[in-house]
Scaffold this motif. Structure first.
Motif, short mmCIF file in Angstrom:
data_model
loop_
_atom_site.label_atom_id
_atom_site.label_comp_id
_atom_site.label_asym_id
_atom_site.label_seq_id
_atom_site.Cartn_x
_atom_site.Cartn_y
_atom_site.Cartn_z
N UNK A 69 -26.71 15.36 38.06
CA UNK A 69 -25.72 14.52 37.36
C UNK A 69 -25.23 13.36 38.21
N UNK A 70 -25.46 13.36 39.49
CA UNK A 70 -25.00 12.24 40.30
C UNK A 70 -25.03 12.52 41.79
N UNK A 71 -24.82 11.44 42.52
CA UNK A 71 -24.91 11.48 43.98
C UNK A 71 -23.61 11.99 44.60
N UNK A 72 -23.74 12.79 45.65
CA UNK A 72 -22.59 13.23 46.46
C UNK A 72 -21.54 14.01 45.65
N UNK A 73 -21.99 14.72 44.64
CA UNK A 73 -21.02 15.43 43.79
C UNK A 73 -20.55 16.75 44.42
N UNK A 74 -21.28 17.24 45.42
CA UNK A 74 -20.87 18.45 46.12
C UNK A 74 -20.70 18.09 47.59
N UNK A 75 -19.67 18.61 48.21
CA UNK A 75 -19.51 18.29 49.64
C UNK A 75 -18.27 18.90 50.22
N UNK A 76 -18.04 18.61 51.47
CA UNK A 76 -16.85 19.12 52.16
C UNK A 76 -16.51 18.11 53.26
N UNK A 77 -15.26 18.11 53.65
CA UNK A 77 -14.89 17.30 54.82
C UNK A 77 -15.12 18.17 56.06
N UNK A 78 -15.87 17.65 57.00
CA UNK A 78 -16.15 18.40 58.22
C UNK A 78 -16.26 17.40 59.37
N UNK A 79 -15.20 17.31 60.14
CA UNK A 79 -15.23 16.34 61.25
C UNK A 79 -16.19 16.83 62.34
N UNK A 80 -17.06 15.96 62.81
CA UNK A 80 -17.96 16.37 63.90
C UNK A 80 -17.19 16.53 65.22
N UNK A 81 -17.69 17.41 66.06
CA UNK A 81 -17.07 17.58 67.38
C UNK A 81 -17.37 16.38 68.27
N UNK A 82 -18.45 15.71 67.97
CA UNK A 82 -18.93 14.65 68.86
C UNK A 82 -20.00 13.88 68.09
#
Ligand code: GLY
Length: 448
Positions: free
Chosen positions: A133-146
């Protein structure tokens, strides 16, 4: 920098519990840099594994993520595992998502290998998968350590990947400050040449990246979870850009589609929020000086409108746009279909591919028009848009008093052609890789 990557990871006290690393890469980037990255991690005392996915947006699926989860489980990965994404935006998105969710979250480090991913995807913690149904519709915020951005890897990018990253750089300058905008305009002819920027002028490339990354970090710090309308300014050019990407079957590179979106948006802004023709010219001049090629697609205005409504950023009635009134002075505006349709028709009919992309792209021309642009056309409907929301950036309003500088030479247009979206294949776990081919120009992924 890649060769001392393991040592750098070892110095991160926040992830002192990590004992093994899983590098997630793709079939383009893996043969070039995965072995080096793994060997640097091993020298620093980590167990290191490499998982390889097919290259391209087609890999950003739940099926491929599921294969990665299962591969991690088969490797016996527990919470002492570090996920390392090695590649462009697609790899960063899916590896970031896997890291955000495997065992309820394990540490993630990004090693971006495209200019676009260094400036955008690796910064700010957005991860994503696509749905039919579309781009980037599933995801989570996850800050990289580096984030390890080794500029030496950029020299193997092909011309379109380079231009795609430069478009993102232009976007960052336009939304950030006129000082950055004029600096970029002054250095555009150097940065437009990938070989010069990666060798003789590496310090200018480093400064461009530093400015863009700082600007993105500042915006993300104000609105990490994208709820206050500040981070949303990063979506300048994305509304039309996403529609072009989708209509091309994701054959068009993200940055090139966003550049088209910016060209459209600034013209729409003349009617909706009072952007000036000076602003239109300044932006056009910068994109031209950076030699951003046109996207060789000419879908109908109606197809673009339908695609925009399918995008996750659309509300039920109106399409939301980030529009500039000037450099570093942008807001969010909802535009009704009638107004949008008028401007899309004008844009479609005025487009003329100046430097047509050489990427093999699906030709979906149904009403191709190649007339000269008429820059005043967007002003004819000034009162017709419905502005329902405006959240302006914190910066004071600046003026487009100095025009963008730089080359405006044109390349001959290339023929448009087809490149279809790839079906996902199995995740490959590698213990040996192909010989590095570092001089070969590569095509990797893109990012929203
Ligand atoms: N790429 C847009 C964002 O990071 O918010």
């Amino acid at each position: 920098m890649l060769d001392r990557f393991g040592q750098d990871v070892r110095s991160l006290t926040r992830i002192a519990h990590v004992t093994q690393a899983v590098i997630i890469t793709d079939k383009n980037v893996g043969p070039l840099y995965a072995k080096r990255t793994a060997s640097s991690l091993r020298q620093a005392g980590y167990r290191a594994h490499i998982l390889t996915i097919p290259a391209g947006e087609g890999s950003k699926t739940i099926d491929v993520a599921s294969e990665l989860f299962q591969a991690l489980a088969q490797l016996g990965c527990a919470r002492d595992t570090l996920i390392v994404s090695l590649g462009g935006g697609v790899v960063g998105d899916i590896a970031g998502f896997v890291g955000a969710t495997y065992m309820r979250g394990v540490p993630v480090i990004h090693v971006p290998t495209t200019l676009l991913a260094m400036i955008d995807a690796s910064v700010g913690g957005k991860t994503a998968l696509d749905l039919p149904q579309g781009k980037n519709l599933v995801g989570a915020f996850k800050q990289p350590e580096y984030v390890c951005a080794d500029l030496t890897v950029l020299s193997t990018l092909d011309a379109e990947q380079w231009a795609s990253g430069l478009a993102e750089l232009a976007k960052m300058a336009i939304i950030t400050s006129d000082e950055f905008f004029f600096w970029l305009s002054d250095h555009a002819s150097i940065l437009a040449d990938c070989d010069a920027a990666c060798s003789a002028h590496a310090e200018i490339l480093a400064e461009a990246l530093t400015r863009a990354i700082r600007a993105k970090v500042d915006l993300v710090a104000k609105d990490e979870f994208d709820t206050k309308g500040v981070r949303a300014l990063l979506n300048y050019g994305h509304t039309l850009g996403h529609a072009l990407e989708a209509l091309s079957g994701y054959a068009v590179l993200h940055g090139l589609a966003v550049a088209e979106g910016m060209r459209f948006s600034v013209r729409l802004a003349c009617a909706v929020c009072g952007a000036s023709l000076d602003m239109v010219k300044a932006q056009d001049d910068l994109l031209d000086a950076l030699k951003i090629p046109s996207v060789p697609l000419t879908p109908t205005a109606n197809k673009l409108l339908v695609s925009m409504h399918a995008d996750k950023k659309a509300t039920s009635q109106k399409i939301r746009f980030v529009l500039p009134t000037d450099i570093a002075h942008l807001g969010l505006f909802e535009v009704d279909d009638e107004t949008l349709s008028i401007h899309l028709k004008a844009w479609v009919s005025q487009r003329r591919p100046k430097r047509t992309s050489q990427r093999r792209t699906k030709q979906i021309a149904e009403d191709a028009q190649v007339e000269e642009p008429k820059k005043t056309a967007t002003r004819t409907r000034k009162k017709t848009a419905t502005q329902t929301e405006e959240k302006e950036a914190a910066q004071p309003k600046t003026s487009t008093r100095r025009k963008a500088q730089g080359a405006t030479e044109k390349k001959p247009a290339a023929k448009a052609s087809t490149r279809s979206r790839k079906k996902p294949e199995s995740v490959a776990q590698q213990s040996t890789e192909a010989q590095p081919q570092e001089t070969k120009k590569r095509r990797t992924q893109r990012k929203a």
